[in-house]
Design an enzyme around this catalytic site. Structure first.
Site, short mmCIF file in Angstrom:
data_model
loop_
_atom_site.label_atom_id
_atom_site.label_comp_id
_atom_site.label_asym_id
_atom_site.label_seq_id
_atom_site.Cartn_x
_atom_site.Cartn_y
_atom_site.Cartn_z
N GLY A 1 0.96 -1.15 0.05
CA GLY A 1 -0.04 0.00 -0.09
C GLY A 1 0.90 1.18 -0.08
CD GLU B 1 12.63 -4.31 -2.39
OE1 GLU B 1 12.75 -4.78 -1.22
OE2 GLU B 1 11.96 -3.49 -2.89
CD GLU C 1 8.37 7.28 -18.41
OE1 GLU C 1 8.06 6.72 -17.67
OE2 GLU C 1 8.24 6.96 -19.79
C1 LIG Z 1 1.05 -4.12 -12.78
C2 LIG Z 1 1.23 -2.91 -11.54
C3 LIG Z 1 1.24 -3.27 -10.37
C4 LIG Z 1 1.43 -2.06 -9.45
N1 LIG Z 1 1.17 -2.60 -8.16
C5 LIG Z 1 1.46 -1.77 -7.09
C6 LIG Z 1 1.30 -2.02 -5.76
O1 LIG Z 1 1.16 -3.39 -5.41
N2 LIG Z 1 1.11 -1.22 -4.72
C7 LIG Z 1 1.37 0.12 -5.13
O2 LIG Z 1 1.34 0.77 -4.13
N3 LIG Z 1 1.29 0.56 -6.53
C8 LIG Z 1 1.44 -0.49 -7.35
N4 LIG Z 1 1.19 0.15 -8.63
C9 LIG Z 1 1.56 1.58 -8.91
C10 LIG Z 1 2.59 2.08 -9.30
O3 LIG Z 1 3.59 1.90 -8.26
C11 LIG Z 1 2.51 3.42 -10.22
O4 LIG Z 1 1.37 3.11 -11.45
C12 LIG Z 1 3.72 4.15 -10.41
O5 LIG Z 1 4.38 4.32 -9.27
C13 LIG Z 1 3.56 5.40 -11.43
O6 LIG Z 1 2.56 6.19 -10.58
P1 LIG Z 1 0.96 6.62 -11.45
O7 LIG Z 1 0.65 5.67 -11.82
O8 LIG Z 1 0.34 7.60 -10.29
O9 LIG Z 1 1.76 7.53 -12.65
P2 LIG Z 1 2.16 9.08 -12.38
O10 LIG Z 1 3.27 9.29 -11.28
O11 LIG Z 1 1.07 9.97 -12.26
O12 LIG Z 1 3.04 9.33 -13.84
C14 LIG Z 1 2.36 9.41 -14.94
C15 LIG Z 1 3.48 9.55 -16.07
O13 LIG Z 1 4.15 10.79 -15.87
C16 LIG Z 1 5.61 10.29 -15.74
N5 LIG Z 1 6.49 11.10 -14.87
C17 LIG Z 1 5.78 11.25 -13.62
N6 LIG Z 1 6.83 12.03 -12.94
C18 LIG Z 1 7.72 12.26 -13.64
C19 LIG Z 1 9.11 12.81 -13.57
N7 LIG Z 1 9.48 13.49 -12.29
N8 LIG Z 1 9.78 12.83 -14.76
C20 LIG Z 1 9.58 12.28 -15.81
N9 LIG Z 1 8.16 11.60 -15.90
C21 LIG Z 1 7.41 11.44 -15.07
C22 LIG Z 1 5.66 8.64 -15.32
O14 LIG Z 1 6.90 8.10 -15.71
C23 LIG Z 1 4.46 8.46 -16.04
O15 LIG Z 1 4.89 7.84 -17.63
C24 LIG Z 1 1.34 -0.82 -9.69
C25 LIG Z 1 1.57 -0.52 -11.09
C26 LIG Z 1 1.28 -1.22 -11.91
C27 LIG Z 1 1.15 -0.87 -13.64
#
Ligand SMILES: Cc1cc2nc3c(=O)[nH]c(=O)nc-3n(C[C@H](O)[C@H](O)[C@H](O)COP(=O)(O)OP(=O)(O)OC[C@H]3O[C@@H](n4cnc5c(N)ncnc54)[C@H](O)[C@@H]3O)c2cc1C
Length: 377
Positions: free
Chosen positions: A126, A243, A361
């Site tokens: 989480g 990791e 990214e």
């Molecule tokens: C298959 C899968 C399993 C997952 N499992 C878990 C889980 O078990 N627990 C959990 O807590 N989360 C989980 N996640 C969530 C995952 O950690 C997030 O999707 C990830 O950290 C990206 O956050 P976001 O989706 O909010 O995208 P955002 O942070 O909103 O990003 C959107 C886009 O903007 C880009 N971006 C954002 N900031 C920057 C920057 N500073 N510079 C350049 N580019 C940037 C990102 O690379 C992305 O392409 C999972 C995701 C997936 C796809």
């Protein structure tokens, strides 16, 4: 660099191979993102644990064999090569377990690790929130102290396996007025506690691979704090590099994909263009390069070396390699790739590789700033 295994490591590999060959289910289990499949995978984990194969590199007292990291890599090669089921408790085994081993109190280790090893308790992570993904330090879920209890409120999302999991490890803001990565704590939350609502996220394929977790005044004992109060960021980040580089996706998994790709290609080679042969060859050389690099990383670590930000390169490498291999498989399949099957499932999952465990990214930002020393953009 010595690339040979010791006789004991060869014997370990043979023992693992023999057990897996006798015990891996002949038919694939139903998806662990269904209620039935989740329990079937839990049962499989118990069989692994009873035979001592669930967590080979953990100490024996917690359900492991006390084996080293090299043996773990060997086991992973054998595991994925045998076609064994995916690990339903990978969050508990690969993400929480190492942190508990490093930072947990003796009581926490004794309480949680054996149940993780047997998947009697399956965990979800989480961390992400609706407005905090890449920028995790902006998270707003909080925990307020009330006597010996934390009172939790907020929302977590994208919790893989969360729909059926028993527990969640999460990061919460515990210090009022704190900002960003200061004032967070790492808490262990039972998902059956009053005030917890787990809402599965509906996927297009009908399965429930993720859940949102809502916390409304959920009471959790202070004893469920992992590491010190306010130390959550340090605890969470302490192992992410290792990791991303090694534990989350070991080479064995990709070697098994490459081997299946070679088999698929050979079964149809006569009718395929030569360019596909080059792509299949690349899959083999890429996975072998990743394997050797991982053995180097682990050897370096075991020799007391630091493993740091450069592991972000590994995450970029394996996630892009996995997509390439699946794309090649779909090209080999041709029109058949329109039909659902293991390769199309694998392809769809490979698309998520550049997102989870920190997007590529963000990994590139880390490499630019911390490995190459470039100025912040
Ligand atoms: C298959 C899968 C399993 C997952 N499992 C878990 C889980 O078990 N627990 C959990 O807590 N989360 C989980 N996640 C969530 C995952 O950690 C997030 O999707 C990830 O950290 C990206 O956050 P976001 O989706 O909010 O995208 P955002 O942070 O909103 O990003 C959107 C886009 O903007 C880009 N971006 C954002 N900031 C920057 C920057 N500073 N510079 C350049 N580019 C940037 C990102 O690379 C992305 O392409 C999972 C995701 C997936 C796809």
């Amino acid at each position: 660099m010595d690339l040979s295994f010791t006789p004991a490591q060869d014997a370990f590999r043979s023992e693992a191979r023999a057990w897996l060959s006798a015990n891996v289910p002949r038919e694939p289990l139903p998806s662990f993102d269904t209620a039935e499949g989740f329990e079937a995978h839990r049962e499989w984990e118990r069989r692994l644990a009873d035979a001592g194969w669930a967590v080979v590199n953990w100490p024996e007292e917690y359900g492991g064999r006390g084996a080293g990291l090299i043996e773990w890599l060997i086991f992973e090669e054998e595991y994925w090569g045998s076609g064994a089921p995916g690990r339903v408790n990978q969050n508990g085994i690969f993400l929480l377990g190492p942190v508990l081993l490093e930072f947990g109190t003796p009581e926490q280790k004794a309480r949680y690790l054996p149940k993780i090893a047997r998947s009697d308790e399956v965990w979800c992570q989480g961390w992400s929130e609706p407005n905090s993904g890449s920028d995790l330090a902006s998270l707003t879920s909080r925990a307020t102290l009330d006597g010996d209890e934390w009172v939790l409120s907020g929302q977590k999302t994208w919790c893989s396996r969360g729909a059926f999991a028993d527990w969640m490890f999460g990061i919460f803001r515990t210090e009022p007025g704190s900002e960003r990565h200061r004032g967070l704590s790492y808490l262990l939350v039972p998902l059956d506690a009053p005030g917890v609502t787990v809402r599965p996220i509906a996927q297009l394929d009908g399965e429930a691979g993720f859940a949102e977790v809502f916390l409304d005044d959920v009471q959790v004992p202070v004893a469920n704090t992992l590491g010190g109060r306010g130390e959550g960021w340090k605890i969470a980040m302490s192992t992410t590099g290792f990791e991303r580089g090694v534990v989350l996706r070991s080479p064995g998994r990709f070697m098994a994909t490459a081997a299946r790709l070679v088999k698929l290609y050979r079964s149809r080679a006569a009718a395929l263009p030569a360019s596909l042969r080059d792509e299949v060859s690349r899959a083999v050389t890429d996975t072998e390069a990743y394997r050797l690099h991982t053995y180097w990383t682990v050897s370096h670590f075991l020799a007391g070396g630091e493993v740091g930000a450069e592991t972000s390169l590994n995450k970029i490498f394996w996630s892009e390699m996995d997509q390439r291999m699946h794309r090649t498989a779909l090209s080999v399949l041709g029109e058949e790739a329109e039909l659902a099957g293991p390769w199309t499932d694998g392809f769809l999952f490979s698309l998520a590789g550049p997102i989870y465990a920190g997007t590529n990214e963000i990994q590139r930002n880390i490499v630019a700033e911390r490995v190459l020393g470039l100025p912040r953009g």
